[in-house]
Each structure stands twice: as structure tokens, then as C-alpha cells.
Enzyme design. Structure first.
Site, mmCIF file in Angstrom:
data_model
loop_
_atom_site.group_PDB
_atom_site.id
_atom_site.type_symbol
_atom_site.label_atom_id
_atom_site.label_comp_id
_atom_site.label_asym_id
_atom_site.label_seq_id
_atom_site.Cartn_x
_atom_site.Cartn_y
_atom_site.Cartn_z
ATOM 1 N N THR A 197 0.859 -1.187 0.000
ATOM 2 C CA THR A 197 0.000 0.000 0.000
ATOM 3 C C THR A 197 0.888 1.227 0.000
ATOM 4 O O THR A 197 1.571 1.511 0.979
ATOM 5 C CB THR A 197 -0.899 0.002 1.237
ATOM 6 O OG1 THR A 197 -1.852 -1.036 1.084
ATOM 7 C CG2 THR A 197 -1.642 1.341 1.360
ATOM 8 N N LYS A 202 -8.032 2.310 -3.271
ATOM 9 C CA LYS A 202 -7.844 1.952 -1.865
ATOM 10 C C LYS A 202 -8.129 3.142 -0.946
ATOM 11 O O LYS A 202 -8.749 3.006 0.116
ATOM 12 C CB LYS A 202 -6.414 1.443 -1.660
ATOM 13 C CG LYS A 202 -6.175 0.983 -0.255
ATOM 14 C CD LYS A 202 -5.443 -0.297 -0.123
ATOM 15 C CE LYS A 202 -5.570 -0.755 1.324
ATOM 16 N NZ LYS A 202 -4.425 -1.483 1.791
ATOM 17 N N LYS A 211 -3.904 8.476 7.996
ATOM 18 C CA LYS A 211 -3.084 8.791 6.817
ATOM 19 C C LYS A 211 -3.922 8.657 5.541
ATOM 20 O O LYS A 211 -3.864 9.505 4.645
ATOM 21 C CB LYS A 211 -1.884 7.844 6.750
ATOM 22 C CG LYS A 211 -0.934 8.140 5.618
ATOM 23 C CD LYS A 211 -0.125 6.899 5.271
ATOM 24 C CE LYS A 211 -1.044 5.804 4.733
ATOM 25 N NZ LYS A 211 -0.430 4.534 4.444
#
Lengths: 286, 286, 286, 286
Positions: free
Chosen positions: B96, B171, B239
Site C-alpha cells: 500500500t 484503496k 493517513k
């Protein structure tokens, strides 16, 4: 054989009363527009002339009314519930009303010698027809136990949550979570769309993971097609968010995310989407 | 027999590499701490000395690294991917990372004559072990087709979303929705609790209705027990929310609810819950 | 007699350079469009051919450029500041840039043997003409002391705030407060208007009390007249809010109100008001 | 010589009544705790035994009471205003109450043959003493004209805003703006502080620019010293924000920034700062 009254034969109420009949109960009905009783009578129900007559002739009377005003009229109005209730007979108001209205009705019923249960439901037309509503009951525990065979004919999940008012509060809490989910969902679809992601792909990914939910599955497809026919009107969601924020105010619970969501839904109302489905929030955000 | 490289054998990566082996693939592995390769070697994997050696010896190399810094190190560092890639061999980075890092790695791989696919996953330890991850691939389409047998051994849902960067953006979008759901959920539990509703009842009602989701089912029980062991750390959620807000900024998409949610998670970080599960937001709100 | 260079003669810069001349300083000027130097030369300034020539011939050179790109071009470009600076000569960049750009320019100037001060200003055209700017200096303290006679000709309030970057951060903090005030003001005017209160009465009450401010006095009248000619463009306010939120993210400071304000200004940008005055937020809200 | 009644001699009311005496008016006073009338009587006021006696003996009676409950008690209670008012005599309620309470009192006064004006004030102890309050009057226009000599003895700015309820609404609107300013201010001070900027420098820069305001000047210094003695309690500010959000709800005006601010102040209340000054929000944010 169980004998119940049923007052209020709108989309929800008529489906619920039919389920009582299907379960073999004897049902006495009343509706403001009498023609709506015909279907039920054809299925075996008895028609009464007034709410008072229903309450006087049935050990337990259910009601499913459109809004707090209708709930108050049926209870306090001429030939209303209060004129027929008494001798420990029960009144189970399944309408969605605020906790204060519910308490006011409950207090009056008890003062007349009746017993009271609020029992707002979660679920709309389809679960009402299928007898798979979620029923959030609160109030007199003995009445709850006696009404249970009827409630079980209408719902798949029935909870007793405490004193009168707790059912309404549970509904407000759950709808607040639903509103927040819808806001997050609409923002996600709008952001993804602007980033060039296909809506179908976003819905696919959501459906495959831990955040999948029946609501996303149903509403996602409708949003993608631009269909906002009201199952749960946006203005009602905004009202529930307002009640939730107000509840938080009384209880000293800050609700930053819900407050932002509430203002979004207010914006939806101001933009003229109040009578469309609450998923029409997407049109405001995108 | 398919032959794949696999780099990065942490909790996720080792489970994923094992699924490649189980599917009958020939797998060459590398990990920064070499002892983590032992399990895999025992199951039939081959161990390489460097990322470059993996990339040079396998037609397609998968990587699953902890963060953008590790992803960059494995690619650009000494004996890194760039020193082994070329001749059309493929590199599939499943870590990621933000879209910019992904594009930088992809550009460098292509400049060396390789092919590149980003393929971040949705799902944590359990789906990695079960081979039921959701894989958000984007980039070289021919590489996607050739890597598919490997991807299918690791995931239950595999999408090709477009150019490099789209996987990372998907995502971010989905995690933004997840963050909003968690904020709404925690506020609902806190508000209901203050109103005197039992947490178990709230969870029950949610589970029975249209907003039910695996996440609420799993996290609701843990929150009720006060267990916040990190499956997805709160600081990582914050985040992703920051990245989502930034994406909205670039694309001109206002995100009022997500912004409120982001500040809540920032509050969670400031309160010291950054390394706990993202459901520890509940502790801030309640 | 003080001798200064001045680079960048837009609306702000030409007014500032004139104040240096009025204060009796010797001024060497450069501007990308050379015709803008004519006014200054007529008032006694010397014209140089390049930024490098200015920096090479003056002990201290001020610059007032439109944006970070222009600031970088003047410093790093062909015949830029770096080609003329050195031997302890000073460069004082008064442009509004982000802390990172400022630090990059400062580092390069020092590496060439020069000294650097960032000195962004608060205030627009009128205070620039009147020599009443607020100057937020940060960086080399000796250069600050030597530049002070020039700064005092341009501003009424001059602060030295610490290391390079602190001037830019102060500007971000103050503009964040300004943005929050404008959002509250616009919401108040819109709410009052919908309640049937006259805008003039609301402005009167505000002007008479503890929350009176020059900004409300000036912008209130213009909003009431529907005038949104840009003094400070809405898109620049939104950029500063974005930088403030980002600064809060790095420093672990939740900013719930500023985040809501930022999304409102993003909404203003999305509605097409980005190039109007930041008070055009009123049009979005009302 | 003007003759007025004055009811409610707390900190605000006693200062206001003294200003009536200073202006040469004849004043009849009443207070629940009779000892608070002594000061006024020593200055020349007449003491009455009940609110009814005041209202019966004075052409115009002012009242300044602590909250809606006290305002209702003085009006509707035993020996209250309603028992003395009539024959066109005037009642001017200067207490801060919600529009609904104000309308209820006004309606009752008029039904008894009296005239009514609501006239809440902006400003606290010092302006009350100095006779520089801002008075937000609404209601009977003839009563306004006749009460003006008295109002001018108490305030420096007196407006007639329309029907009863408009004074309360103006106060809510202005306090909403004030709350938003305070939230922006506290977030700015907290962010700047974390960035290493000196609070004194931030206050200096704000004081020198377009956003300077008496409130920032006063509260900034107190916040810097950690002094939060209540001039305007935080819980009252939160109440006004709640009323403003509710007003926006009724009028269809989304208020995203005010809603975020309201939740911050709710957080302040939940943290136990409700009885401190509303600037104690800083302690929650920092």
C-alpha cells in the site's frame, strides 16, 4: 386465538395487519380513509368505526401512523384511543415519533387505566410485507409479553429496550449511524468518480470487503442509475439527525461527524431533494 | 507450472506466498530478515540473495512491503529490483503506497525494460491466509493477464482499474468510506450508551438491518470488550483520510463528512491511540 | 544612504519599492516585463538587466513575486539571484510561498555565500501603498537588522519570528483564523437574512460590539452590495487553509473548525468562485 | 421626569438601573433577594414589594433576569407582571431568552392590555456599568419610542428589529459569529504554538491586521495567561450555538462551520469547562 386491534393502514400498516391475519389472529381495524380497510376486511378483519371502538373491544391495539401529529390525533382526538382504553387493555404505538411525543401518549394511556408500549420499527415496505421488521419496543413489560405473539408475526427481531422513550432513542441512534454511512458512501462515490474510477468497480470493491452492507448493495446500484425514488425520504433522515444531535446535546455527547452529516443533509433539503430518497444526498455532493 | 518471485514476507506477505505454493506455483522468495524465508523454503520455495536476483530469475515478481519507504528501498536500493528487471519481465507491487510512489516505481521499471503493475490489497491477516483478499490492480494490462493465476491464488476478487495510480486511489476511496463508517459507528455507540441503551442491543439492531456489515459485527464486539489490538492501526486510517482529503483538493471535490472524520482520527492520534486499532476512535469519542 | 535592490514590480512590489524611494533609499529594480520599471526609474530608481545584476550590485535585495513558481524562477533561473549573490550579500524574499519553497531558496542562497530572510507580508494594495504592511520576517538575524530600515519604509509592524519557514507558518496560521472568521460571518449573514433580519442591522450590531473588526466592516458592506472583486482570491484562501490543515497533520493538532471551513471554501472553488474575493463564500452559503 | 420600573438587580441589572438614576429618571425597583435593592434605594430608587406592584405603578417597567425560567416566573408567577400590567402600560424584558419564551411572555402581556418589547442586550458587566450596551429591541413600536430615553441611558446603540422574537434571533446570530471566531482563534493559537511561534507574536500580528477585534485583544491576553474567569460562560455560548443550529434547521439554512464549532463547544462542556469563560475552549483544542 389472539385478538388484536390495528389502527393506521398505510403502506406499512396494511402489510403489518395482513401478517397478523396470516398468523391466525383475529384483527379489528380502523383507518382514517375507510376505503383502505376493504382489503383487510376481505381477508377476514373486522372494521371498527373509531379508534376508541378498537381500543375498547381489543385487549391489545397496535397503531402505525404517519407522523407524531397523526399519532397524537389518534390518541387524543375525538373518539380517540383515550376514549376507549382502560381496564388494563394495551396500546402499542409502532409509529416513529420523538421520545417526548411517545412519553406524552404513554402517560395519558396509563392515566386512563391502560398499559402502553412504544414499538417503532426499523425496515420499510419489503420487510413489513415479509414480516421481517426489527421492532424496538419499550415500556410496559407485561404488555410486551402479551403482545409478543403479534409482534412476532410482524418482525424477525424484537427487543424490549426499557422505559418508554428508549425505543425512539434506539431508532434515532441507528438512523444516525445510517446517515453517516450514506454521507461517507456518497462522498466516496463522488471522489472516486472524479478520480476516474468506474462506479461499478467501487461498488464491487465495497461489496467484496468488510464494509459491505445491504444498504450499499441496494442504494449503490440505484445511485449509479440516478434513481432516487423515496424508500426513506431525505427530509426524514435529516430530522432524525437533528434529533440525534439534540439528544447528544442533552447528554453531553459531542458528535462531530454526525453534525457534519446533518449539515450535508440540510444542504440536500435546501437543494430541493427533501422528498426524494435519502441517497439523493449524492446529487448534492457530486 | 507458473513461476513467481515473492519479496517481503511479513504477516501478509508470507501468507500470500504460501497460497502461491499451495496453488502449485514455483516460488522464489526474498526477505530483508532472511530467517523469515525458512517457513517458505520448508514448504518448497527457493531462496534468493537479493531482490535483483529474484527479479532476474522470475518472469513475474510480486512484492508486499510495509510502507512506501520499504517499497522504494526494494526497488531503487542496492541490489534492488531495478538491477534485475528487464526484457519484459514483470514487477507487481502489492504494497500500500500513495499514487505518486507507485508511479515513480512503475516509471523506473518500465525505463529498464520491465513491465509494472500496482496491486494493493484490501483485507488483512485472515483474508491473506484464506486467499480471499481483494486485489486492486492497475497498470500494464498484459502483465495483469499473465499474473492472474498468481493473483487468483491470493485473492477472491481481482480488478484491473486502469493506469498505475488507480489502484492506490481506489484503496484511498474505500478506506475513506470505512473511516466514515467507523466514526458514525463509534458516535452511535457512545450516544446510545449515554442514553442508557445496552451496547449489545445496539449491535443487535444494527446487525439485523440494512446497515449490517462484517466490520460492525467484528469491531462492535471488540469495542464492547475494550479490545483495540491493531488489525488496521488508527494512524494508518488517518493517513488514508489525509490522502483522500488531498485527492479531493486536487480534484475539486468537497468532502465535509470525511474532513470531520479526519479531524476525529487526528484527535485519536493526538490522544495516543495511533498504534491501536482504528476502532480505538471509540475511546476518544465516548 | 541605504542601497537596496527590488525585484518584482507588480501591484504590491511597485508600491513597496516606491516607499523605499520615498524614504530616501537608493533603489535598483528589475521586473520581468521591463516597462513596469519606468515609473520607478522616473522616481529615481536604477534599472538592472537581470536579477543576478541586482543581487550582485546591492548589499540587500528585496523580492516580491506572484507565487512560488515565480519565486523559484527568479532565484534558480538563468541570470537568477544565485548567479549574483555571495560575499555575505542579503536576499529578502517577501513573496508568499510555502515553508518548503522558502527553505529551498534560503538553503541555495546560503550555499552561495549569501544571507537569506523570508519576509512574507500581511496586507494588500492599500497598506502596501501606505507603507503599513505587517512583515513576517524569519531567517538570518544579522540580515534582519541590516534590512530593517528598508522594512520600516514598507511596513508598520515588523517581526522576526525565528528560522526560515516561521514567517510562512505565521502567515498560514493568521490566514486560517481569517478564513474561519469569514465562514462564521457569511453563515451569520445568511442565517440572519433568512430569519428576516436586515443585513445592515446585523452589520451594525457586529460593528458596535466586541467582535467588530476592520475585515467585517469592509467586507460586510461589499457583501451586502454583491461586490466580490478579488482583493484576496478565494482560491488562495482555500490553499492557505489546506496548508494549515496539513501543518496540523504534521504537528498532531486536530483542527475541526478549520477543516469544516476548508471544505466550505473548496465548495466555493467547485462552484466557480475561485478567482473572486474570498468573501464570495457568501454566495455558496446563502 | 421619566418614571421607570426595574426588575432584576443582578450584576447587569443593578448597573443598568443605576444608569437610569444617573440620567435623572425616577426608578421603582424589585429584586427576589430584597437586600440587593439597598444600593439602589440609597441612590434614590423606590422599592416595591412585588413585580406586580412595579408594573402597576410605572408606565414602563424594564426587567433583566438571569434566564428563561426566571423571566417566566417574574411574568407568570404569583404577584407577577401579569397581575399588575394593563391599561397600555409597557413591559420591556431585557433578559436573554429564546424567541419562543419571549413570544409567550409578550402574548400574555398584550392579552392583559399591556404593551411588550423584548430588548436583549449585547455586552457584559463593563458596558452595563458604562451605559454602552447594545440593545436589540423588537416588538411594540410605540413602546419602543416611549422607552427610548431609558434605553439610551443604558446603551450606546439601540436598534428596533421588528416583531417580538427578532431581538432574540439577532442575539443568536451574532453570538454564533462570535463562537466561530473564538473557535478559529483557539485553533490558530494552538496550531501556531505547536509550530513554535510565540503566542505574543501571533497576537501581535492579529492585532495589527484586518482581523483585529476587541475580543481577540482581550481574550488573547487572558488565554496566554491561562485565565478563564467567566465573562460569558462556555455553556451559554454552546446553548446559543445550539439555538442557531436549530434556527438554521427551521429556516433551511445549512451551517457547516457553526455545526463544527457547536460540537467543539459541546466537547468543552463534556470536558468540564462549561462554567468557565467560553475562551476555555482553548484548553480543549490545545
Amino acid at each position: 386465538m389472539h385478538k388484536f386491534g390495528f389502527i393506521g393502514l398505510g403502506i406499512m400498516g396494511s402489510a403489518m395487519a395482513k401478517n397478523l391475519l396470516k398468523a391466525g389472529c383475529q384483527v379489528t381495524v380502523w383507518n382514517r380513509s375507510p376505503e383502505k380497510t376493504e382489503d383487510l376486511v376481505a381477508l377476514g378483519a373486522t372494521r371498527a368505526e373509531t379508534p376508541a371502538a378498537v381500543a375498547a373491544s381489543c385487549p391489545i391495539t397496535f397503531a402505525m401512523l404517519a407522523d407524531p401529529a397523526a399519532a397524537e390525533e389518534v390518541c387524543f382526538g375525538r373518539h380517540g384511543i383515550l376514549e376507549g382504553i382502560g381496564d388494563g387493555r394495551g396500546y402499542v404505538d409502532m409509529s416513529t415519533v420523538d421520545p417526548a411525543t411517545s412519553q406524552k401518549i404513554g402517560f395519558a394511556v396509563v392515566a386512563k387505566g391502560g398499559r402502553f408500549l412504544e414499538a417503532p420499527v426499523s425496515g420499510s415496505k419489503k420487510p413489513a410485507e415479509d414480516g421481517t421488521l426489527i421492532i424496538l419496543a419499550a415500556g410496559d413489560r407485561t404488555l410486551y409479553d402479551e403482545a409478543l405473539p403479534g409482534l412476532e408475526a410482524m418482525g424477525k427481531k424484537i427487543l424490549h429496550l426499557g422505559d418508554v422513550g428508549k425505543g425512539a432513542e434506539m431508532k434515532i441512534v441507528v438512523n444516525m449511524v445510517m446517515g453517516g454511512m450514506m454521507a461517507a458512501f456518497c462522498e466516496g462515490l463522488a471522489l472516486g468518480g472524479k478520480a476516474g474510477l468506474a462506479t461499478a468497480d467501487i461498488l464491487d470493491v465495497i461489496a467484496a470487503g468488510a464494509i459491505a452492507s445491504p444498504m450499499f448493495a441496494l442504494k449503490g446500484g440505484l445511485i449509479a442509475q440516478g434513481i432516487f425514488t423515496p424508500a426513506f425520504p431525505l427530509k426524514h433522515m435529516q430530522k432524525d439527525l437533528r434529533l440525534a444531535i439534540g439528544l447528544g446535546d442533552r447528554l453531553g455527547q459531542p458528535l462531530a461527524a454526525a453534525a457534519a452529516t446533518n449539515e450535508l443533509f440540510k444542504g440536500g433539503r435546501a437543494a430541493g431533494y427533501g422528498d426524494e430518497d435519502f441517497s439523493a444526498l449524492y446529487k448534492l455532493i457530486d
